[in-house]
Scaffold this motif. Structure first.
Motif: not given
Ligand code: NG6
Ligand code: CA
Length: 504
Positions: A41, A46, A48-49, A344-346, A352, A478
């Motif tokens: 979050d 991460y 990318q978030n 796109d938020h992961k 996983r 993952y």
């Protein structure tokens, strides 16, 4: 005479200095414990978030940031139980997500993280989500002094909600008493049958400002359907929008009140658990719906706490931990557009599963430690479990770890960045399927379990499988390739080790 005066002055001075030194030697501890915030979050975990969490980012820069820290369960009550008692949740029956009127899981004869600190002369505060039950076997007395509350297990101050934001009673409890309760309007709570005449989400959906997607269709409070029935206590009911403000203010007050004494503050935010009803100054600001807005609100709370430490000159001598009680979930029972606006938020980053899952995202959580006097900022890949906080923090303040904290290991050197390895193995558990897994530096073994593979309601892969599962977390974080058959000797070794630890 003069010599005598000089001697007295000198000894007074040395006492003052040693008291001062002592004060410096005794660190404060603040644990900021988020609800349902996932491994990915924050962008420090991460990149990318893109949700903007400047206060958490700053804290991360000043912290030792762990990449392999785990809570003990994939839901709230089990993880909180372990954090406070130093024992795995599955060792005691009934340690699962509790109803709002559940009796206390931790009773007054039991040592806790708080009682360890209290025994060392610390002021010990808990502010925020409790969710460990209240009251003796008769249950909590909402209209009187509640027995078996945090103040009975080592906290000198408590300002809590009993369970979760989505469970009744929707009131704050301060030192065992419901705040702002009008005795002429007593509270009644039931999780079995309807009580009073208040509308429910099931019968009066037109009264809801946020509809439920699953569950959450009992008594409506503040336009939100809850779990459980409640009536009375009108003047005591919280306003969801103000909850972060209320808890943060109480936590800041606790810091201010104790600026000259050593303290432990366990600040357990409601964000980002459902119902996500952030204050209007955050609503709509993340562009990601209420879950993203609740992340902004959480970040604000973190900023306020750090600022309070700074203002009171306590930053250097305070060890701050930020972590979460379980992994992320996007739809946890309300139609709050969290799924539609996620983009796109992961929330789980590269992992996983999610909340409720035995896969990594269920229990591998953000975890950072800031302690300017002793901890060099950076990244640690040491294995760490929140169950170790009792023994590790006891060591920090020179106290013995209680024998009942039987699963808690002293990994203070890992917390301080001196040990790069940490635990040799971590055990994690989920309620769904009652599954257990063991994690080592490279390998993760998940014992066979009969639970469902998926939670359709929350759209989470739970990781249950009637077959044993073995994953190489170094090459397959993952958890896609089950290599249990390919490496039978590793599987058997971990199977045995898990049984050993379980039976211990
Ligand atoms: C579930 C709730 C969920 C959440 C969870 C506890 C339903 C359908 N779902 O039973 O919304 O409250 O319990 O979350 O009621 S936790 O983070 O406190 O463990
Ligand atoms: Ca939680």
């Amino acid at each position: 005479m003069l010599r005598r005066i000089a001697f007295i002055c000198l000894s007074l001075l040395s006492t003052v200095f040693s008291l001062h030194a002592q004060k410096q030697q005794t660190p404060n501890v603040v644990i900021i414990y988020a609800d349902d915030i996932g491994y990915g979050d924050f962008s420090c975990y991460y990149p990318q978030n893109k949700v903007k969490t400047p206060n958490v980012d700053k804290l991360a820069k000043e912290s030792l940031r762990f990449t392999r820290a785990y809570c003990t369960g994939a839901t709230c009550t089990p993880s909180r139980f372990s954090l406070l008692t130093g024992q795995y949740p599955w060792r005691q029956t009934g340690v699962s997500v509790l109803a709002g009127d559940a009796t206390a899981l931790i009773r007054s004869d039991r040592p806790t993280l708080a009682s360890v600190f209290n025994a060392a002369g610390y002021q010990t505060g808990v502010v925020g989500k409790w969710h460990l039950g209240l009251g003796d076997d008769r249950g909590p007395d909402w209209n009187g002094q509640i027995q078996q509350c945090p103040n009975d297990v080592g906290f000198t101050y408590s300002y809590i909600m009993a369970a979760t934001g989505d469970r009744v009673p929707t009131v704050y409890v301060e030192n065992g008493r419901v705040v702002n309760l009008d005795p002429k309007d007593p509270i009644q709570v039931s999780y079995k049958e309807k009580i009073g005449n208040e509308p429910t989400g099931r019968d009066n959906p037109e009264l809801l400002k946020m509809k439920h997607s699953h569950g959450h269709d009992f008594t409506i409070v503040n336009g939100v359907g809850r779990i459980g029935y409640m009536t009375g206590g009108q003047s005591a009911r919280w306003i969801d929008e103000d909850m972060a403000d209320v808890f943060t203010q109480k936590a800041v007050q606790f810091i201010q009140n104790n600026q000259t004494k050593p303290f432990l503050l366990y600040f357990a935010t409601h964000d980002v658990h459902v119902p996500r009803v952030p204050h209007p100054r955050f609503a709509g600001k993340s562009g990601m719906g209420p879950r993203g807005d609740a992340l902004l609100e959480f970040d604000w709370s973190v900023g306020e706490i750090l600022q309070a430490l700074e203002k009171n000159g306590l930053s250097k001598n305070t060890l701050v931990i930020l972590s979460s009680d379980n992994g992320p979930v996007i739809d946890d029972g309300y139609q709050d557009q969290a799924v539609a606006l996620l983009g796109d938020h992961k929330a789980a980053g590269p992992l996983r599963g999610g909340k409720y899952s035995i896969f990594e995202a269920g229990t591998r959580v953000p975890f950072m430690v800031k302690y300017p006097r002793k901890v060099k900022p950076g990244v640690s890949n040491a294995l760490f479990s929140q169950v170790d906080l009792v023994a590790s923090l006891a060591a920090l303040i020179g106290q013995p770890s209680p024998a009942q904290a039987r699963d808690s290991q002293n990994h203070l050197p890992a917390l301080l960045g001196k040990d790069k390895k940490g635990r040799s193995e971590v055990l994690i558990h989920t309620q769904s399927g009652n599954s257990l897994a063991i994690v080592e530096e490279t390998w993760k073994y998940i014992a066979p379990s009969k639970g469902p593979k998926m939670s359709a309601a929350t759209n989470t892969e739970l990781g249950n499988n009637p077959q044993p599962q073995l994953y190489n977390l170094k090459t397959d974080v993952y958890e896609t390739q089950n290599v249990a058959e390919k490496y039978p000797e590793i599987r058997e070794r971990l199977e045995k080790r898990l049984a050993e630890l379980r039976g211990n």
